[in-house]
Design a protein around this motif. Structure first.
Motif, PDB file in Angstrom:
ATOM      1  N   VAL A 179       0.840  -1.200   0.000  1.00  0.00           N
ATOM      2  CA  VAL A 179       0.000   0.000   0.000  1.00  0.00           C
ATOM      3  C   VAL A 179       0.868   1.241   0.000  1.00  0.00           C
ATOM      4  N   LEU A 180       1.924   1.223   0.812  1.00  0.00           N
ATOM      5  CA  LEU A 180       2.827   2.369   0.882  1.00  0.00           C
ATOM      6  C   LEU A 180       3.517   2.604  -0.457  1.00  0.00           C
ATOM      7  N   ALA A 181       3.969   1.487  -1.087  1.00  0.00           N
ATOM      8  CA  ALA A 181       4.650   1.616  -2.384  1.00  0.00           C
ATOM      9  C   ALA A 181       3.708   2.184  -3.437  1.00  0.00           C
ATOM     10  N   ILE A 182       2.468   1.678  -3.459  1.00  0.00           N
ATOM     11  CA  ILE A 182       1.485   2.186  -4.424  1.00  0.00           C
ATOM     12  C   ILE A 182       1.168   3.650  -4.137  1.00  0.00           C
ATOM     13  N   PHE A 183       1.012   3.988  -2.867  1.00  0.00           N
ATOM     14  CA  PHE A 183       0.691   5.369  -2.496  1.00  0.00           C
ATOM     15  C   PHE A 183       1.802   6.323  -2.948  1.00  0.00           C
ATOM     16  N   ILE A 184       3.076   5.916  -2.710  1.00  0.00           N
ATOM     17  CA  ILE A 184       4.202   6.768  -3.118  1.00  0.00           C
ATOM     18  C   ILE A 184       4.231   6.912  -4.639  1.00  0.00           C
ATOM     19  N   SER A 185       4.001   5.786  -5.351  1.00  0.00           N
ATOM     20  CA  SER A 185       4.012   5.826  -6.817  1.00  0.00           C
ATOM     21  C   SER A 185       2.915   6.747  -7.348  1.00  0.00           C
ATOM     22  N   VAL A 186       1.718   6.589  -6.799  1.00  0.00           N
ATOM     23  CA  VAL A 186       0.593   7.420  -7.240  1.00  0.00           C
ATOM     24  C   VAL A 186       0.856   8.888  -6.929  1.00  0.00           C
ATOM     25  N   LEU A 187       1.395   9.161  -5.743  1.00  0.00           N
ATOM     26  CA  LEU A 187       1.671  10.540  -5.341  1.00  0.00           C
ATOM     27  C   LEU A 187       2.678  11.186  -6.288  1.00  0.00           C
ATOM     28  N   ILE A 188       3.762  10.447  -6.587  1.00  0.00           N
ATOM     29  CA  ILE A 188       4.774  10.993  -7.510  1.00  0.00           C
ATOM     30  C   ILE A 188       4.155  11.240  -8.881  1.00  0.00           C
ATOM     31  N   TYR A 189       3.348  10.286  -9.346  1.00  0.00           N
ATOM     32  CA  TYR A 189       2.714  10.399 -10.650  1.00  0.00           C
ATOM     33  C   TYR A 189       1.781  11.612 -10.705  1.00  0.00           C
ATOM     34  N   VAL A 190       0.956  11.763  -9.684  1.00  0.00           N
ATOM     35  CA  VAL A 190      -0.016  12.857  -9.663  1.00  0.00           C
ATOM     36  C   VAL A 190       0.680  14.206  -9.580  1.00  0.00           C
ATOM     37  N   VAL A 191       1.676  14.321  -8.680  1.00  0.00           N
ATOM     38  CA  VAL A 191       2.386  15.598  -8.531  1.00  0.00           C
ATOM     39  C   VAL A 191       3.092  15.970  -9.833  1.00  0.00           C
ATOM     40  N   PHE A 192       3.762  14.983 -10.441  1.00  0.00           N
ATOM     41  CA  PHE A 192       4.450  15.241 -11.709  1.00  0.00           C
ATOM     42  C   PHE A 192       3.454  15.685 -12.784  1.00  0.00           C
ATOM     43  N   SER A 193       2.322  14.961 -12.894  1.00  0.00           N
ATOM     44  CA  SER A 193       1.327  15.279 -13.924  1.00  0.00           C
ATOM     45  C   SER A 193       0.753  16.674 -13.740  1.00  0.00           C
ATOM     46  N   ILE A 194       0.445  17.018 -12.491  1.00  0.00           N
ATOM     47  CA  ILE A 194      -0.141  18.334 -12.218  1.00  0.00           C
ATOM     48  C   ILE A 194       0.852  19.445 -12.525  1.00  0.00           C
ATOM     49  N   ARG A 195       2.090  19.268 -12.049  1.00  0.00           N
ATOM     50  CA  ARG A 195       3.093  20.327 -12.254  1.00  0.00           C
ATOM     51  C   ARG A 195       3.349  20.559 -13.752  1.00  0.00           C
ATOM     52  N   VAL A 196       3.571  19.473 -14.472  1.00  0.00           N
ATOM     53  CA  VAL A 196       3.887  19.626 -15.900  1.00  0.00           C
ATOM     54  C   VAL A 196       2.667  20.122 -16.673  1.00  0.00           C
ATOM     55  N   THR A 197       1.477  19.644 -16.304  1.00  0.00           N
ATOM     56  CA  THR A 197       0.264  20.091 -16.997  1.00  0.00           C
ATOM     57  C   THR A 197       0.003  21.569 -16.765  1.00  0.00           C
ATOM     58  N   GLU A 198       0.238  22.036 -15.532  1.00  0.00           N
ATOM     59  CA  GLU A 198       0.086  23.466 -15.263  1.00  0.00           C
ATOM     60  C   GLU A 198       1.063  24.279 -16.102  1.00  0.00           C
ATOM     61  N   TRP A 199       2.289  23.736 -16.255  1.00  0.00           N
ATOM     62  CA  TRP A 199       3.281  24.408 -17.098  1.00  0.00           C
ATOM     63  C   TRP A 199       2.812  24.447 -18.551  1.00  0.00           C
ATOM     64  N   ARG A 200       2.182  23.360 -19.001  1.00  0.00           N
ATOM     65  CA  ARG A 200       1.701  23.274 -20.384  1.00  0.00           C
ATOM     66  C   ARG A 200       0.495  24.160 -20.661  1.00  0.00           C
ATOM     67  N   THR A 201      -0.241  24.512 -19.617  1.00  0.00           N
ATOM     68  CA  THR A 201      -1.482  25.266 -19.817  1.00  0.00           C
ATOM     69  C   THR A 201      -1.247  26.576 -20.562  1.00  0.00           C
ATOM     70  N   GLY A 202      -0.115  27.209 -20.293  1.00  0.00           N
ATOM     71  CA  GLY A 202       0.206  28.444 -20.993  1.00  0.00           C
ATOM     72  C   GLY A 202       0.335  28.233 -22.488  1.00  0.00           C
ATOM     73  N   PHE A 203       0.913  27.081 -22.879  1.00  0.00           N
ATOM     74  CA  PHE A 203       1.049  26.778 -24.300  1.00  0.00           C
ATOM     75  C   PHE A 203      -0.311  26.493 -24.932  1.00  0.00           C
ATOM     76  N   VAL A 204      -1.183  25.813 -24.170  1.00  0.00           N
ATOM     77  CA  VAL A 204      -2.530  25.524 -24.668  1.00  0.00           C
ATOM     78  C   VAL A 204      -3.293  26.820 -24.910  1.00  0.00           C
ATOM     79  N   ARG A 205      -3.206  27.719 -23.937  1.00  0.00           N
ATOM     80  CA  ARG A 205      -3.929  28.987 -24.068  1.00  0.00           C
ATOM     81  C   ARG A 205      -3.372  29.807 -25.238  1.00  0.00           C
ATOM     82  N   GLU A 206      -2.054  29.820 -25.373  1.00  0.00           N
ATOM     83  CA  GLU A 206      -1.451  30.560 -26.477  1.00  0.00           C
ATOM     84  C   GLU A 206      -1.879  29.973 -27.825  1.00  0.00           C
TER      85      GLU A 206
END
Length: 596
Positions: A179-206
């Motif tokens: 459970v801990l391993a899955i939780f850490i994996s999911v957390l890393i995945y979600v944080v990475f996805s959110i951070r990079v997607t927020e960075w990409r949003t400017g390109f989408v809007r442009e």
């Protein structure tokens, strides 16, 4: 070179609040929403149960050899496994089928709301708008609404539910390390996805901004096709369009490259997580703490978990892009019309039909005053004409009376009622307008005529066409009244379009008339015939005539002469000629021009 416009929407609300604004659209079909959520839960329960059935199949086959195997047991387990797989798909499809009406109705409601809102906006908004960009905003926004409704409810929430259910099963069946391993994996995945997607949003809007800009340029050029041809500027227009496409291409390239970076990073996190957790399981199988069926179940859960998690990354990216699209649509709805009904506005009560301007001042912008204390009265049933040079403020009087704009100071009244204190609908319902520049719908002549009163019978429509000296021309066409007029009525001549405009005002049959250069595009023969018709109609109505050719208004009860936003002379035609002032000078000039 026409200046390019940046459609960037400033001051937009925080994106995630937009989702909350969509929930009210779900309440129209509460039963369907509840039933769809029930199907969603059943689909996830069967999905999570599938690896358990697979575990028992593998364990039974691993622990029993051919001699002591009861064949019906694995067969039943396989049937259960297949049934669970099918049930998961079945419940998911039922969920989508049940929710389809909800999503489509929400799109319909929002589209209609935007359409009505745009028609409620003031004239200034539509004079400044970029039609192509506005159309793209509406198109992308409505698609985004459907996506947000479907995927927020049916992807993000189910995936989170599945993560919780899988973690609970692994915690009960094995130990907390998984459970801990899955939780850490999911957390890393979600944080990475959110951070990079927020960075990409400017390109989408442009990219959206550049798309709007290039589309607006293309539509503007095509709508002005004849002008382009007149000046042989096809190459120039293509260059201008390509300049916008270059910016669009660069923005789209940034969007694509950033998406590739996001996809690669997500795939790496998933791969590394699978390797790490399966190594833990291999060690436990080797030590005898876990059966081969347990290993199979863990592997199935990881694949089953990371597939929707990977989809969740896609969904999050698409949701953010949809939010960018929807925010512009909702931004339009948040902009209040500059011309609105007063809080306690009542319907205009017409008794006589007297129109009065009381010390009216007006300017389109503070730097240039158009009207400077204009006052006059049009008695009920009278015809008052306004003449003067271009830019004197004549057409502005008609726009103010129709309440396309509000006066800067002073007021306009009809039968003593300030038009700002009555409803716009009741005011405009009583006024008929024949504009100087008539733009028709891309529809049949009949439908353009009937637009003056959609409930009118065919006989009434044809009678109005006869009054406007248009009927004989229409029936001479191969398709008669069914003839298409083309975009903006370009298949008709200026005079023909003007007669259509006159005919539909005659069909509307309003008690108040505004004729803004109503015969400016007509030949002298047609003008004489239509003037007779208009005179007959206006004889029973209060009429404001804006005119350039003085010969068309010589029979008016009163003629107002305007210069630089002020009334400098007024009186009947003969009285103004006798005055030998500005009007007499204009009359002599036009008479001389006509003779020559």
């Amino acid at each position: 070179m026409r200046p390019s416009t940046d459609n960037n929407y400033q001051g937009h609300k925080p994106n995630w609040k937009i989702i909350a604004e969509l929930w009210p659209y779900l309440t129209e079909f509460k039963g369907r929403v509840v039933l769809a959520v029930g199907m969603l839960i059943l689909a996830k329960v069967t999905t999570v149960s599938t690896p358990i059935a697979l575990k028992y199949i593998v364990d039974y086959l691993d622990q029993h050899r051919a001699a002591d195997m009861l064949l019906w047991v694995p067969i039943m387990l396989v049937i259960a496994y297949g049934t669970l797989r099918f049930s998961s798909t079945l419940f998911s499809e039922l969920r989508d089928a049940i929710f389809a009406r909800v999503a489509e109705r929400a799109m319909r409601r929002v589209s209609l709301r935007v359409f009505r809102h745009l028609h409620q906006r003031e004239l200034a908004f539509h004079l400044d708008r970029k039609t192509g960009g506005l159309a793209r905003d509406i198109e992308r926004g409505t698609r985004g609404i459907s996506f947000l409704l479907r995927f927020t409810l049916f992807n993000i929430i189910p995936t989170l539910l599945e993560i919780v259910m899988v973690a609970s099963i692994l915690l009960v069946a094995f130990n907390a390390s998984y459970v801990l391993a899955i939780f850490i994996s999911v957390l890393i995945y979600v944080v990475f996805s959110i951070r990079v997607t927020e960075w990409r949003t400017g390109f989408v809007r442009e990219a959206n901004i550049r798309d709007n800009q290039s589309n607006s340029k293309a539509i503007d050029s095509l709508l002005n096709y004849e002008t382009v041809k007149y000046f042989n500027n096809e190459r120039f227009e293509a260059e201008q369009y390509d300049n916008d496409l270059v910016l669009w291409e660069k923005a789209r390239l940034k969007n694509r490259l950033s998406m590739a970076a996001l996809n690669t990073g997500q795939a790496f996190i998933i791969g590394a997580s699978l390797i790490g957790i399966l190594i833990m399981a291999v060690n436990e199988v080797a030590s005898g703490a876990m059966t081969l069926g347990d290993f199979t179940m863990v592997n199935a859960y990881l694949i089953q978990l990371f597939i929707p998690l990977n989809a969740l990354g896609f969904v999050y990216r698409e949701i953010r892009q949809s939010l960018v699209n929807v925010e512009r649509l909702f931004g339009l709805l948040e902009e209040h019309p500059a011309i609105e009904d007063a809080p306690y506005a009542q319907a205009l009560h017409l008794t006589q039909g007297e129109i009065a301007f009381h010390d009216v001042h007006f300017s389109y912008n503070p730097d240039r005053t158009i009207l400077k204390g204009v006052s006059f009265t049009i008695p009920a049933g009278h015809k008052v004409a306004v003449v003067g040079a271009s830019g004197a403020g004549k057409s502005t009087l008609a726009r103010l009376l129709f309440r396309f704009f509000d006066v800067s100071s002073g007021h306009i009244s009809i039968d003593g009622q300030d038009i700002r204190q009555v409803t716009q609908d009741s005011l405009r319902n009583l006024i008929g307008v024949v504009p100087q520049d008539t733009v028709l719908f891309n529809d049949s002549i009949y439908n353009n005529l009937a637009y003056g009163r959609p409930s009118a019978s065919q006989e009434e429509v044809e009678h109005a066409a006869r009054q406007a000296n248009l009927h004989d021309f229409i029936i001479s066409l191969p398709e008669g009244y069914k003839t298409k007029v083309g975009e903006r009525g370009l298949k008709l001549s200026g005079g023909e379009k003007q007669r259509v405009a006159i005919a539909r005002v005659l069909l509307k049959n309003p008690p108040l008339l505004i004729l803004d250069e109503a015969t400016s595009a007509l030949d002298s023969i047609s003008e004489h015939i239509i003037l007779d018709a208009l005179n007959e109609v206006s004889r029973q109505r209060t009429t404001l005539v804006i005119a350039h050719r003085l010969s068309t208004v010589s029979d008016a009860d009163t003629i107002l002469v305007m210069e630089q936003g002020e009334i400098i002379e007024s009186g009947s035609h003969n009285a103004l000629l006798a005055l030998n002032g500005y009007y007499a000078k204009l009359w002599q000039q036009q008479q001389h021009t006509t003779k020559t």
